[in-house]
Design a protein around this motif. Structure first.
Motif, PDB file in Angstrom:
ATOM      1  N   LEU A 111      -0.010  35.480  40.140  1.00  0.00           N
ATOM      2  CA  LEU A 111       0.979  34.860  39.249  1.00  0.00           C
ATOM      3  C   LEU A 111       1.787  33.809  40.007  1.00  0.00           C
ATOM      4  N   GLU A 112       2.218  34.150  41.211  1.00  0.00           N
ATOM      5  CA  GLU A 112       3.000  33.204  42.020  1.00  0.00           C
ATOM      6  C   GLU A 112       2.153  31.996  42.410  1.00  0.00           C
ATOM      7  N   TYR A 113       0.865  32.216  42.654  1.00  0.00           N
ATOM      8  CA  TYR A 113      -0.026  31.103  42.980  1.00  0.00           C
ATOM      9  C   TYR A 113      -0.137  30.135  41.795  1.00  0.00           C
ATOM     10  N   LEU A 114      -0.289  30.676  40.597  1.00  0.00           N
ATOM     11  CA  LEU A 114      -0.434  29.846  39.399  1.00  0.00           C
ATOM     12  C   LEU A 114       0.885  29.259  38.918  1.00  0.00           C
ATOM     13  N   TYR A 115       1.960  30.028  39.076  1.00  0.00           N
ATOM     14  CA  TYR A 115       3.279  29.631  38.572  1.00  0.00           C
ATOM     15  C   TYR A 115       4.266  29.685  39.722  1.00  0.00           C
ATOM     16  N   SER A 116       4.284  28.624  40.528  1.00  0.00           N
ATOM     17  CA  SER A 116       5.150  28.611  41.700  1.00  0.00           C
ATOM     18  C   SER A 116       6.613  28.802  41.293  1.00  0.00           C
ATOM     19  N   ASP A 117       7.326  29.509  42.160  1.00  0.00           N
ATOM     20  CA  ASP A 117       8.745  29.823  41.929  1.00  0.00           C
ATOM     21  C   ASP A 117       8.951  30.535  40.596  1.00  0.00           C
ATOM     22  N   LEU A 118       8.036  31.426  40.250  1.00  0.00           N
ATOM     23  CA  LEU A 118       8.104  32.143  38.976  1.00  0.00           C
ATOM     24  C   LEU A 118       9.342  33.030  38.927  1.00  0.00           C
ATOM     25  N   SER A 119      10.039  32.952  37.817  1.00  0.00           N
ATOM     26  CA  SER A 119      11.194  33.801  37.577  1.00  0.00           C
ATOM     27  C   SER A 119      11.120  34.312  36.138  1.00  0.00           C
ATOM     28  N   ILE A 120      11.143  35.629  35.983  1.00  0.00           N
ATOM     29  CA  ILE A 120      11.160  36.247  34.655  1.00  0.00           C
ATOM     30  C   ILE A 120      12.459  37.034  34.563  1.00  0.00           C
ATOM     31  N   ASP A 121      13.356  36.597  33.689  1.00  0.00           N
ATOM     32  CA  ASP A 121      14.671  37.224  33.586  1.00  0.00           C
ATOM     33  C   ASP A 121      14.738  38.098  32.330  1.00  0.00           C
ATOM     34  N   THR A 122      14.705  39.406  32.544  1.00  0.00           N
ATOM     35  CA  THR A 122      14.813  40.373  31.442  1.00  0.00           C
ATOM     36  C   THR A 122      16.136  41.131  31.513  1.00  0.00           C
ATOM     37  N   HIS A 123      17.071  40.650  32.333  1.00  0.00           N
ATOM     38  CA  HIS A 123      18.290  41.417  32.602  1.00  0.00           C
ATOM     39  C   HIS A 123      19.583  40.729  32.180  1.00  0.00           C
ATOM     40  N   SER A 124      19.507  39.684  31.386  1.00  0.00           N
ATOM     41  CA  SER A 124      20.758  39.001  31.066  1.00  0.00           C
ATOM     42  C   SER A 124      20.891  38.628  29.589  1.00  0.00           C
ATOM     43  N   GLU A 125      20.344  39.445  28.722  1.00  0.00           N
ATOM     44  CA  GLU A 125      20.477  39.213  27.283  1.00  0.00           C
ATOM     45  C   GLU A 125      21.840  39.725  26.826  1.00  0.00           C
ATOM     46  N   ALA A 126      22.572  38.902  26.110  1.00  0.00           N
ATOM     47  CA  ALA A 126      23.893  39.295  25.618  1.00  0.00           C
ATOM     48  C   ALA A 126      23.812  39.634  24.134  1.00  0.00           C
ATOM     49  N   CYS A 127      24.514  40.683  23.748  1.00  0.00           N
ATOM     50  CA  CYS A 127      24.593  41.052  22.338  1.00  0.00           C
ATOM     51  C   CYS A 127      25.316  39.934  21.584  1.00  0.00           C
ATOM     52  N   PRO A 128      24.748  39.443  20.486  1.00  0.00           N
ATOM     53  CA  PRO A 128      25.403  38.364  19.743  1.00  0.00           C
ATOM     54  C   PRO A 128      26.698  38.798  19.049  1.00  0.00           C
ATOM     55  N   LYS A 129      26.915  40.101  18.908  1.00  0.00           N
ATOM     56  CA  LYS A 129      28.124  40.577  18.230  1.00  0.00           C
ATOM     57  C   LYS A 129      29.271  40.848  19.205  1.00  0.00           C
ATOM     58  N   CYS A 130      29.001  41.623  20.277  1.00  0.00           N
ATOM     59  CA  CYS A 130      30.094  42.015  21.178  1.00  0.00           C
ATOM     60  C   CYS A 130      30.018  41.334  22.544  1.00  0.00           C
ATOM     61  N   SER A 131      28.976  40.542  22.785  1.00  0.00           N
ATOM     62  CA  SER A 131      28.765  39.796  24.030  1.00  0.00           C
ATOM     63  C   SER A 131      28.495  40.660  25.254  1.00  0.00           C
ATOM     64  N   ALA A 132      28.242  41.943  25.059  1.00  0.00           N
ATOM     65  CA  ALA A 132      27.883  42.799  26.189  1.00  0.00           C
ATOM     66  C   ALA A 132      26.525  42.355  26.730  1.00  0.00           C
ATOM     67  N   VAL A 133      26.410  42.288  28.047  1.00  0.00           N
ATOM     68  CA  VAL A 133      25.143  41.919  28.666  1.00  0.00           C
ATOM     69  C   VAL A 133      24.286  43.170  28.787  1.00  0.00           C
ATOM     70  N   LEU A 134      23.088  43.095  28.241  1.00  0.00           N
ATOM     71  CA  LEU A 134      22.174  44.231  28.256  1.00  0.00           C
ATOM     72  C   LEU A 134      21.141  44.051  29.364  1.00  0.00           C
ATOM     73  N   CYS A 135      20.911  45.100  30.095  1.00  0.00           N
ATOM     74  CA  CYS A 135      19.837  45.071  31.084  1.00  0.00           C
ATOM     75  C   CYS A 135      18.531  45.439  30.376  1.00  0.00           C
ATOM     76  N   GLU A 136      17.453  45.342  31.095  1.00  0.00           N
ATOM     77  CA  GLU A 136      16.143  45.643  30.512  1.00  0.00           C
ATOM     78  C   GLU A 136      16.096  47.070  29.955  1.00  0.00           C
TER      79      GLU A 136
END
Length: 169
Positions: free
Chosen positions: A19-44
């Motif tokens: 994956l890193e070879y095909l997509y250099s500097d790959l970053s997948i962020d699953t830890h910073s989604e915020a609730c649209p109602k209360c703005s709490a940041v949800l982790c994966e």
């Protein structure tokens, strides 16, 4: 982390390297989604725990703070010149974060309608900004979460050379 055997661990490492070879500097962020109602940041884990088990039609998760249901997202970024984000090259790709049940339903639909597994292994299938790259990156996220090898998803990127399992050392 999920415990895996040494052989599976080698395959997980191989997949991450490819994956890193095909997509250099790959970053997948699953830890910073915020609730649209209360703005709490949800982790994966919060997102996963908010899914309704075995519901193939529910694309939402539940915020653990306010119980608001919403469609979660994650982002994928790469400096690879072939990577296309949601707003074009050099931008992140925003993907809906799908539960395993929804992902299964969508993959089955796509596989039945669009050429099966061979089509899905073609790098063109996972490029762009539509449903196909969202499904493909959801597979990568799910495989990473449960420590499953992703190397078979990448076979079409290596000029029809089968990615062989690592030898038993």
């Amino acid at each position: 982390q999920m415990p895996v055997t040494t052989r599976v661990e080698k395959q997980v490492i191989l997949g991450a390297s490819l994956l890193e070879y095909l997509y250099s500097d790959l970053s997948i962020d699953t830890h910073s989604e915020a609730c649209p109602k209360c703005s709490a940041v949800l982790c994966e884990d919060d997102i996963v725990e908010g899914w309704v088990p075995c519901d193939f039609g529910d694309y939402t998760t539940c915020c653990p703070n306010c119980q608001h249901r919403f469609v979660p997202h994650f982002t994928v970024q790469s400096s690879s010149p072939t990577f296309e984000g949601s707003q074009g090259r050099s931008t992140p790709l925003y993907c809906e974060y799908l539960s395993p049940w929804v992902l299964r339903k969508e993959i089955e639909r796509i596989l039945n309608d669009q050429g099966g597994v061979q089509a899905m292994l073609d790098p063109v299938w996972r490029s762009g900004t539509g449903i196909r790259p969202t499904l493909w990156w959801n597979l990568v996220v799910a495989f990473n979460r449960y420590r499953l090898p992703v190397s078979f998803l990448l076979q079409g990127s290596f000029q029809n050379r089968l990615i062989n399992p690592t030898p038993d050392l």
